[in-house]
Design a protein around this motif. Sequence first.
Motif, PDB file in Angstrom:
ATOM      1  N   ALA A  35       0.817  -1.209   0.000  1.00  0.00           N
ATOM      2  CA  ALA A  35       0.000   0.000   0.000  1.00  0.00           C
ATOM      3  C   ALA A  35       0.855   1.265   0.000  1.00  0.00           C
ATOM      4  O   ALA A  35       0.332   2.358  -0.217  1.00  0.00           O
ATOM      5  N   GLY A  36       2.133   1.121   0.275  1.00  0.00           N
ATOM      6  CA  GLY A  36       3.021   2.278   0.287  1.00  0.00           C
ATOM      7  C   GLY A  36       3.064   3.008   1.604  1.00  0.00           C
ATOM      8  O   GLY A  36       4.057   3.643   1.933  1.00  0.00           O
ATOM      9  N   ILE A  37       1.958   2.958   2.376  1.00  0.00           N
ATOM     10  CA  ILE A  37       1.929   3.572   3.703  1.00  0.00           C
ATOM     11  C   ILE A  37       1.364   2.559   4.700  1.00  0.00           C
ATOM     12  O   ILE A  37       0.592   1.671   4.340  1.00  0.00           O
ATOM     13  N   ALA A  38       1.783   2.705   5.945  1.00  0.00           N
ATOM     14  CA  ALA A  38       1.235   1.896   7.035  1.00  0.00           C
ATOM     15  C   ALA A  38       0.109   2.694   7.674  1.00  0.00           C
ATOM     16  O   ALA A  38       0.325   3.801   8.155  1.00  0.00           O
ATOM     17  N   SER A  39      -1.091   2.156   7.688  1.00  0.00           N
ATOM     18  CA  SER A  39      -2.255   2.924   8.130  1.00  0.00           C
ATOM     19  C   SER A  39      -2.404   2.857   9.642  1.00  0.00           C
ATOM     20  O   SER A  39      -2.827   1.844  10.199  1.00  0.00           O
ATOM     21  N   MET A  40      -2.066   3.961  10.303  1.00  0.00           N
ATOM     22  CA  MET A  40      -2.259   4.101  11.745  1.00  0.00           C
ATOM     23  C   MET A  40      -3.720   4.379  12.084  1.00  0.00           C
ATOM     24  O   MET A  40      -4.204   4.029  13.165  1.00  0.00           O
ATOM     25  N   HIS A  41      -4.432   5.023  11.143  1.00  0.00           N
ATOM     26  CA  HIS A  41      -5.841   5.370  11.300  1.00  0.00           C
ATOM     27  C   HIS A  41      -6.560   4.926  10.022  1.00  0.00           C
ATOM     28  O   HIS A  41      -6.089   5.218   8.924  1.00  0.00           O
ATOM     29  N   TRP A 107      -0.129  12.347  13.888  1.00  0.00           N
ATOM     30  CA  TRP A 107       0.348  11.302  14.790  1.00  0.00           C
ATOM     31  C   TRP A 107      -0.594  11.171  15.995  1.00  0.00           C
ATOM     32  O   TRP A 107      -0.843  12.101  16.733  1.00  0.00           O
ATOM     33  N   CYS A 108      -1.160   9.978  16.165  1.00  0.00           N
ATOM     34  CA  CYS A 108      -2.018   9.650  17.309  1.00  0.00           C
ATOM     35  C   CYS A 108      -3.157  10.652  17.462  1.00  0.00           C
ATOM     36  O   CYS A 108      -3.432  11.162  18.559  1.00  0.00           O
ATOM     37  N   SER A 109      -3.818  10.930  16.355  1.00  0.00           N
ATOM     38  CA  SER A 109      -4.944  11.858  16.328  1.00  0.00           C
ATOM     39  C   SER A 109      -6.259  11.086  16.454  1.00  0.00           C
ATOM     40  O   SER A 109      -6.267   9.888  16.744  1.00  0.00           O
ATOM     41  N   SER A 110      -7.368  11.776  16.227  1.00  0.00           N
ATOM     42  CA  SER A 110      -8.680  11.154  16.413  1.00  0.00           C
ATOM     43  C   SER A 110      -9.604  11.539  15.269  1.00  0.00           C
ATOM     44  O   SER A 110      -9.306  12.452  14.503  1.00  0.00           O
ATOM     45  N   GLY A 111     -10.739  10.860  15.167  1.00  0.00           N
ATOM     46  CA  GLY A 111     -11.631  11.144  14.045  1.00  0.00           C
ATOM     47  C   GLY A 111     -13.029  10.615  14.249  1.00  0.00           C
ATOM     48  O   GLY A 111     -13.307   9.848  15.174  1.00  0.00           O
ATOM     49  N   GLN A 112     -13.924  11.046  13.367  1.00  0.00           N
ATOM     50  CA  GLN A 112     -15.331  10.646  13.413  1.00  0.00           C
ATOM     51  C   GLN A 112     -16.029  11.154  12.169  1.00  0.00           C
ATOM     52  O   GLN A 112     -15.756  12.269  11.689  1.00  0.00           O
ATOM     53  N   PHE A 113     -16.956  10.343  11.624  1.00  0.00           N
ATOM     54  CA  PHE A 113     -17.774  10.814  10.511  1.00  0.00           C
ATOM     55  C   PHE A 113     -18.874  11.729  11.021  1.00  0.00           C
ATOM     56  O   PHE A 113     -19.513  11.454  12.038  1.00  0.00           O
ATOM     57  N   TYR A 160      -3.764  11.829  21.325  1.00  0.00           N
ATOM     58  CA  TYR A 160      -4.302  10.618  21.970  1.00  0.00           C
ATOM     59  C   TYR A 160      -5.689  10.885  22.562  1.00  0.00           C
ATOM     60  O   TYR A 160      -5.984  10.459  23.675  1.00  0.00           O
ATOM     61  N   SER A 161      -6.540  11.566  21.850  1.00  0.00           N
ATOM     62  CA  SER A 161      -7.905  11.825  22.318  1.00  0.00           C
ATOM     63  C   SER A 161      -8.884  10.922  21.580  1.00  0.00           C
ATOM     64  O   SER A 161      -8.516  10.179  20.669  1.00  0.00           O
ATOM     65  N   THR A 162     -10.162  11.005  21.963  1.00  0.00           N
ATOM     66  CA  THR A 162     -11.215  10.168  21.388  1.00  0.00           C
ATOM     67  C   THR A 162     -12.384  11.043  20.959  1.00  0.00           C
ATOM     68  O   THR A 162     -12.775  11.958  21.688  1.00  0.00           O
ATOM     69  N   ASN A 163     -12.947  10.745  19.778  1.00  0.00           N
ATOM     70  CA  ASN A 163     -14.096  11.481  19.250  1.00  0.00           C
ATOM     71  C   ASN A 163     -15.343  10.599  19.269  1.00  0.00           C
ATOM     72  O   ASN A 163     -15.259   9.384  19.049  1.00  0.00           O
ATOM     73  N   GLN A 164     -16.487  11.223  19.491  1.00  0.00           N
ATOM     74  CA  GLN A 164     -17.767  10.513  19.438  1.00  0.00           C
ATOM     75  C   GLN A 164     -18.834  11.455  18.917  1.00  0.00           C
ATOM     76  O   GLN A 164     -19.033  12.551  19.464  1.00  0.00           O
ATOM     77  N   ILE A 165     -19.539  11.042  17.849  1.00  0.00           N
ATOM     78  CA  ILE A 165     -20.653  11.838  17.345  1.00  0.00           C
ATOM     79  C   ILE A 165     -21.816  11.754  18.329  1.00  0.00           C
ATOM     80  O   ILE A 165     -22.056  10.706  18.952  1.00  0.00           O
ATOM     81  N   LEU A 166     -22.535  12.864  18.479  1.00  0.00           N
ATOM     82  CA  LEU A 166     -23.604  12.993  19.457  1.00  0.00           C
ATOM     83  C   LEU A 166     -24.967  13.003  18.767  1.00  0.00           C
ATOM     84  O   LEU A 166     -25.050  13.108  17.539  1.00  0.00           O
ATOM     85  N   PRO A 167     -26.053  12.904  19.530  1.00  0.00           N
ATOM     86  CA  PRO A 167     -27.384  12.816  18.919  1.00  0.00           C
ATOM     87  C   PRO A 167     -27.751  13.975  18.009  1.00  0.00           C
ATOM     88  O   PRO A 167     -28.552  13.801  17.083  1.00  0.00           O
ATOM     89  N   ASP A 168     -27.190  15.153  18.240  1.00  0.00           N
ATOM     90  CA  ASP A 168     -27.514  16.303  17.384  1.00  0.00           C
ATOM     91  C   ASP A 168     -26.572  16.430  16.195  1.00  0.00           C
ATOM     92  O   ASP A 168     -26.655  17.403  15.436  1.00  0.00           O
ATOM     93  N   GLY A 169     -25.653  15.484  16.029  1.00  0.00           N
ATOM     94  CA  GLY A 169     -24.732  15.516  14.898  1.00  0.00           C
ATOM     95  C   GLY A 169     -23.429  16.221  15.186  1.00  0.00           C
ATOM     96  O   GLY A 169     -22.515  16.196  14.350  1.00  0.00           O
ATOM     97  N   SER A 170     -23.308  16.884  16.338  1.00  0.00           N
ATOM     98  CA  SER A 170     -22.028  17.471  16.717  1.00  0.00           C
ATOM     99  C   SER A 170     -21.114  16.364  17.243  1.00  0.00           C
ATOM    100  O   SER A 170     -21.536  15.215  17.429  1.00  0.00           O
TER     101      SER A 170
END
Length: 534
Positions: A35-41, A107-113, A160-170
């Motif tokens: 793949a050319g890159i190692a996927s951390m996320h 590096w060691c970031s967070s995400g959410q759709f 090194y944080s964590t994301n979570q989508i909430l009921p209102d979409g935020s």
Amino acid sequence: MFSSNLLLHFLFQLFIIIHSRADLPGTWELLVANAGIASMHTAVTRFNTVVLLDRTHIGPTRKRLPKSHCRVDPNDPVHKQDCYAHSALLEPSTGKLRPLMILTDTWCSSGQFLADGTLLQTGGDGDGFKKVRKFTPCEAASFCDWEELEETELARGRWYSTNQILPDGSVIIVGGRAETSVEFFPSRHGNGAVKFPFLAEAKDTQMDNLYPYVHLLPNGHLFVFANNRAVLYDYTNDVVLKQYPELPGGPRNYPSAGSSAMLALTNDHSSATIVVCGGAQYGAFIERTTDSPAHGSCGRIEATRPDPVWEMEDMPFGRIMGDMVMLPTGEVLIINGAEAGSQGFEMASQPCLYPLLYRPDSPVGLRFMTLNPGSVPRMYHSTANLLPDGRVLIAGSNPHYFYKFNSEFPTELRIEAFSPEYLLPEKANLRPVIVELPENVSYGGGFDVVVTVELPVVGVVEINLASAPFATHSFSQGQRLVKLGVSSAIPAGSGFYRIACTAPPDGRVAPPGYYMVFAVNTGVPSVAKWVRLL
């Protein structure tokens, strides 16, 4: 005298000797040789593509950016002009990869759709510490790339944080290294951040409060787990409503490297059960003892009960850095990781090649099934994500600061797929095919799903919604599976069946956004189709 864990480990090793790999369920396949890159996320988009994301500021990867698309950064400690890709978009059906342009350090970031299907990506190290990025997915043949927001940044640096989508979409962003607060996207407070003392209380000398496990419960509150403790958090009023009992067995979060999942929401969607499994021995990270055996204990708690307690059981063997993936059936795949050490560069040994299937409806002692082992060690910075076809994409593994290919556990550029037993050829005639599904569904509304099945349907065909989480560091942020209320399948022509479904009642049960819809017939899931829940 053997301890119970040692005895289980001995019996498991004996099982391996007696049984060949061919006797164990599940199959492996190589999707991409390089793949050319190692996927951390890693995250799966509604266009059935996969976002692979590593970090910048590490020197060359094995995939170049398009000509004249180099990243110029005078503060990069390795490459002031970096012409290598650190992110890519994968089309699993063809194996095609397209490099993506990322500018700041993830590096060691967070995400959410987000509710509109955009991938929100936050924080990191260095120049990415307060950064907010977006990736708006597109068809594989089209062009889309990362956008780094210039007018918006995080109130506090998040590493090194964590994301979570909430009921209102935020989205709520929880914790981070040296950060005991939460904040929201979009911001909802004057200074953007709110102190969350629980994270300070859960911190120890190893910083075992990093990448906290955050689950949105169907009562609208958050179950937040860090180290060996959990609270019920009313984020709207900034109040801790409940302190849960401590989980026996020591710390479970980074760098002690357990994992967690919320089991499928079923029936009236009012109750929620959380599972936390595995972890390193306390002190393994501080002492850099790569041979310190991981433990295999799992705790399970019904978080919505008024008087919840942890129910304990043991996996067949110890595991750190395992990924817990909710399957379309409601079972949980535990995959990747190691049997000794802790999270961190060069900090683990004894790769754990055997996946486990956790069957939540079985009694204690019978919930774990050992599956067919892989052959590629997936150590620190590995990921696992459910694909719409029911397979699980396995990517990453780079236990080194830079890319390194001449070590015992080299940087891993191969991408694999693991197929659970439900995808065996002999079960193909049970596998439903979704032929009719609305593009959008409204909360609490009724809608029909039409499926076709080769063999006549016997019993109820489940219709289950699976989110597309952001997988990183042994936890899938925003992962959930919701089983819908359904009618019996009504014949609608030769081999066709119509199933009346009721959508989730509100955003507490399933936050707004795009979901994979699986029809499940006697434990065999369809290929998913995407629906937007509004």
